[in-house]
Design a protein around this motif. Sequence first.
Motif, PDB file in Angstrom:
ATOM      1  N   SER A  46      38.079  44.270  39.630  1.00  0.00           N
ATOM      2  CA  SER A  46      36.876  43.467  39.877  1.00  0.00           C
ATOM      3  C   SER A  46      36.917  42.794  41.242  1.00  0.00           C
ATOM      4  O   SER A  46      35.969  42.111  41.633  1.00  0.00           O
ATOM      5  CB  SER A  46      36.735  42.398  38.783  1.00  0.00           C
ATOM      6  OG  SER A  46      37.809  41.458  38.864  1.00  0.00           O
ATOM      7  N   GLN A  47      37.989  42.961  41.974  1.00  0.00           N
ATOM      8  CA  GLN A  47      38.237  42.291  43.236  1.00  0.00           C
ATOM      9  C   GLN A  47      38.022  43.238  44.417  1.00  0.00           C
ATOM     10  O   GLN A  47      38.270  44.442  44.325  1.00  0.00           O
ATOM     11  CB  GLN A  47      39.689  41.777  43.245  1.00  0.00           C
ATOM     12  CG  GLN A  47      40.123  41.107  44.518  1.00  0.00           C
ATOM     13  CD  GLN A  47      39.401  39.795  44.747  1.00  0.00           C
ATOM     14  OE1 GLN A  47      39.326  38.967  43.850  1.00  0.00           O
ATOM     15  NE2 GLN A  47      38.835  39.626  45.937  1.00  0.00           N
ATOM     16  N   ASP A  48      37.561  42.701  45.547  1.00  0.00           N
ATOM     17  CA  ASP A  48      37.464  43.455  46.798  1.00  0.00           C
ATOM     18  C   ASP A  48      38.752  43.271  47.588  1.00  0.00           C
ATOM     19  O   ASP A  48      39.347  42.178  47.604  1.00  0.00           O
ATOM     20  CB  ASP A  48      36.273  42.978  47.644  1.00  0.00           C
ATOM     21  CG  ASP A  48      34.941  43.395  47.050  1.00  0.00           C
ATOM     22  OD1 ASP A  48      34.925  44.384  46.283  1.00  0.00           O
ATOM     23  OD2 ASP A  48      33.925  42.732  47.337  1.00  0.00           O
ATOM     24  N   TYR A  49      39.170  44.362  48.288  1.00  0.00           N
ATOM     25  CA  TYR A  49      40.432  44.322  49.021  1.00  0.00           C
ATOM     26  C   TYR A  49      40.265  44.811  50.456  1.00  0.00           C
ATOM     27  O   TYR A  49      39.390  45.638  50.757  1.00  0.00           O
ATOM     28  CB  TYR A  49      41.483  45.204  48.332  1.00  0.00           C
ATOM     29  CG  TYR A  49      41.844  44.748  46.938  1.00  0.00           C
ATOM     30  CD1 TYR A  49      42.767  43.717  46.744  1.00  0.00           C
ATOM     31  CD2 TYR A  49      41.255  45.341  45.829  1.00  0.00           C
ATOM     32  CE1 TYR A  49      43.095  43.294  45.460  1.00  0.00           C
ATOM     33  CE2 TYR A  49      41.573  44.923  44.551  1.00  0.00           C
ATOM     34  CZ  TYR A  49      42.488  43.905  44.367  1.00  0.00           C
ATOM     35  OH  TYR A  49      42.816  43.474  43.114  1.00  0.00           O
ATOM     36  N   ILE A  50      41.142  44.285  51.313  1.00  0.00           N
ATOM     37  CA  ILE A  50      41.339  44.807  52.656  1.00  0.00           C
ATOM     38  C   ILE A  50      42.722  45.455  52.664  1.00  0.00           C
ATOM     39  O   ILE A  50      43.715  44.784  52.362  1.00  0.00           O
ATOM     40  CB  ILE A  50      41.278  43.690  53.713  1.00  0.00           C
ATOM     41  CG1 ILE A  50      39.915  43.003  53.694  1.00  0.00           C
ATOM     42  CG2 ILE A  50      41.592  44.248  55.104  1.00  0.00           C
ATOM     43  CD1 ILE A  50      39.875  41.727  54.527  1.00  0.00           C
ATOM     44  N   LEU A  51      42.787  46.733  52.956  1.00  0.00           N
ATOM     45  CA  LEU A  51      44.066  47.433  52.994  1.00  0.00           C
ATOM     46  C   LEU A  51      44.686  47.248  54.371  1.00  0.00           C
ATOM     47  O   LEU A  51      44.105  47.646  55.386  1.00  0.00           O
ATOM     48  CB  LEU A  51      43.869  48.922  52.699  1.00  0.00           C
ATOM     49  CG  LEU A  51      45.114  49.808  52.775  1.00  0.00           C
ATOM     50  CD1 LEU A  51      46.150  49.384  51.729  1.00  0.00           C
ATOM     51  CD2 LEU A  51      44.750  51.280  52.598  1.00  0.00           C
ATOM     52  N   TYR A  52      45.864  46.637  54.404  1.00  0.00           N
ATOM     53  CA  TYR A  52      46.573  46.448  55.670  1.00  0.00           C
ATOM     54  C   TYR A  52      47.607  47.571  55.817  1.00  0.00           C
ATOM     55  O   TYR A  52      48.629  47.573  55.158  1.00  0.00           O
ATOM     56  CB  TYR A  52      47.273  45.083  55.707  1.00  0.00           C
ATOM     57  CG  TYR A  52      47.699  44.663  57.107  1.00  0.00           C
ATOM     58  CD1 TYR A  52      48.658  45.380  57.814  1.00  0.00           C
ATOM     59  CD2 TYR A  52      47.127  43.559  57.720  1.00  0.00           C
ATOM     60  CE1 TYR A  52      49.034  45.029  59.092  1.00  0.00           C
ATOM     61  CE2 TYR A  52      47.499  43.172  59.009  1.00  0.00           C
ATOM     62  CZ  TYR A  52      48.454  43.918  59.689  1.00  0.00           C
ATOM     63  OH  TYR A  52      48.826  43.546  60.959  1.00  0.00           O
ATOM     64  N   GLY A  53      47.302  48.515  56.700  1.00  0.00           N
ATOM     65  CA  GLY A  53      48.219  49.624  56.952  1.00  0.00           C
ATOM     66  C   GLY A  53      47.713  50.924  56.352  1.00  0.00           C
ATOM     67  O   GLY A  53      47.470  50.997  55.144  1.00  0.00           O
ATOM     68  N   SER A  82      37.693  38.592  50.394  1.00  0.00           N
ATOM     69  CA  SER A  82      38.532  39.734  50.000  1.00  0.00           C
ATOM     70  C   SER A  82      40.015  39.408  50.121  1.00  0.00           C
ATOM     71  O   SER A  82      40.433  38.641  50.995  1.00  0.00           O
ATOM     72  CB  SER A  82      38.202  40.950  50.877  1.00  0.00           C
ATOM     73  OG  SER A  82      36.834  41.275  50.773  1.00  0.00           O
ATOM     74  N   LYS A  83      40.801  40.023  49.243  1.00  0.00           N
ATOM     75  CA  LYS A  83      42.251  39.867  49.293  1.00  0.00           C
ATOM     76  C   LYS A  83      42.848  40.937  50.209  1.00  0.00           C
ATOM     77  O   LYS A  83      42.357  42.064  50.251  1.00  0.00           O
ATOM     78  CB  LYS A  83      42.861  39.992  47.894  1.00  0.00           C
ATOM     79  CG  LYS A  83      42.470  38.856  46.962  1.00  0.00           C
ATOM     80  CD  LYS A  83      43.163  38.999  45.603  1.00  0.00           C
ATOM     81  CE  LYS A  83      42.791  37.834  44.695  1.00  0.00           C
ATOM     82  NZ  LYS A  83      43.474  37.934  43.372  1.00  0.00           N
ATOM     83  N   ILE A  84      43.921  40.555  50.910  1.00  0.00           N
ATOM     84  CA  ILE A  84      44.577  41.497  51.813  1.00  0.00           C
ATOM     85  C   ILE A  84      45.752  42.136  51.090  1.00  0.00           C
ATOM     86  O   ILE A  84      46.656  41.449  50.599  1.00  0.00           O
ATOM     87  CB  ILE A  84      45.072  40.781  53.087  1.00  0.00           C
ATOM     88  CG1 ILE A  84      43.891  40.132  53.814  1.00  0.00           C
ATOM     89  CG2 ILE A  84      45.790  41.768  54.009  1.00  0.00           C
ATOM     90  CD1 ILE A  84      44.309  39.255  54.989  1.00  0.00           C
TER      91      ILE A  84
END
Length: 453
Positions: A368-375, A423-425
């Motif tokens: 249910s959460q939006d994410y930022i993919l680091y890498g 958003s969570k990283i």
Amino acid sequence: MIQRILITYDFLSTSTQRGLINQANIFSIFVTLLKKLNLTVDTKINNFSREDFFSLNKIKLKNDLYQDICLADITTQGRNYLVDKVKQYDIIIGCELTSNTRDILSDIDVIYIDIWLSPIRFYKDVMFEFSSNNMVILEKLRNFKFDNRKLYKQVDSLRQHNHNFLTQFVAKPNSCLLIGQMLQDKSVLYNERFLNFIDYEKNIKKLSQDFERVYLLKHPYLNMQDFKPIQQQLEKIQNVVFLQNINTYQLLLQPEITCVAGISSSVISESEYFNKKSIFFHKPVIDPEYIRIFKDYCSTEFWASILNVSNHNNIVYFMEDNFFRLKYGMSYSYEVFMPNDLSIKTDVKEKYVSLINLYQFIQDLDRSQDYILYGLGSVGMLLFPHICDNLVAIVDKVKSEKISEYKNIPVIPITSIENFSDSKILISAFLYNSEILSDLQDIANPIIIIEGL
């Protein structure tokens, strides 16, 4: 409807210490999967005392690792005590229950699934064998039955490897291999005592007459001090030769060895697939009605099917070949077909654990959460197809200079993270955690690090 499960060792016949060790080794993954089905799973019976149970049945409990109790010995008081302790469970999933324990559970109308480590140890990984006193469950288990024809193909592979890479043992033509066991093995417990080769001296004499040579292979974990009395007795029999430190499978691969015998060893069951005559002095470790299953039990789909419960999110516990061997030290004699450098084995095990942690992380991620993919390196690429529906952006220092998006997901520099404040990283470049966290120290977004990688 099944809601509450007890998953346990054989608490009637097995000492608590030994039982808990077996249970932890074999059942930890099963517990994890059952909980994913939103079932209540207990791993011990509250307030159950084996000492009290035996006392109520007027039987003296000895200090042995195993002591069986049969249905005929159960008193009314003992029966009522057991019923009171287990009535809260809809089903018991047992680790290697004895036939007596199974009879007792059936008598008090408890549904069980009994799971044994399979006697077949030479396949791509160890397997398990299932049975149940519930005919509906038993029929569903048959849908997952392993195709034993694959075992013959595996033997061909082992034979080729043995021929090309391993030192050969030269046996006498028309020989018999006699397989030893531990002196306190549950499978040789009979009438409150443990059987050994001296109980079958006549059988061994007969083998010595029927075969040119009888090779007796001591169990590798049985110390010589305990084995010495048996050896001294059997040395009197002509044609019996004692072997030590020779790999079991190398012996099974010898065409000169035409028969394998013993009390109840799993090797005797395996020998069938090496085209040997098999002789059990006592009986096989596992009853023939048990169903051999490979890998399927590492999914929620399997458990939901046999238990007839809902499975809203099918989850597979990552289990590559040799997983159980490496995780629980179950290589047995198969170790000769695996890397012989301990550092290599350890490295392989660590890689398996890392992959399992990554897979588990993916399954547990909040969708249910939006994410930022680091890498967007190797791990990022592994993660991407599983989380792309929840991605709003990708941060990658190198790629952001070359591309503006990856498969319709914007690739941004760190300075643009502020545009995605909700958003969570998710950090995939775990080798650079310290450096990345330093770069993100002024960023307010929550940060997730994949543990165990």
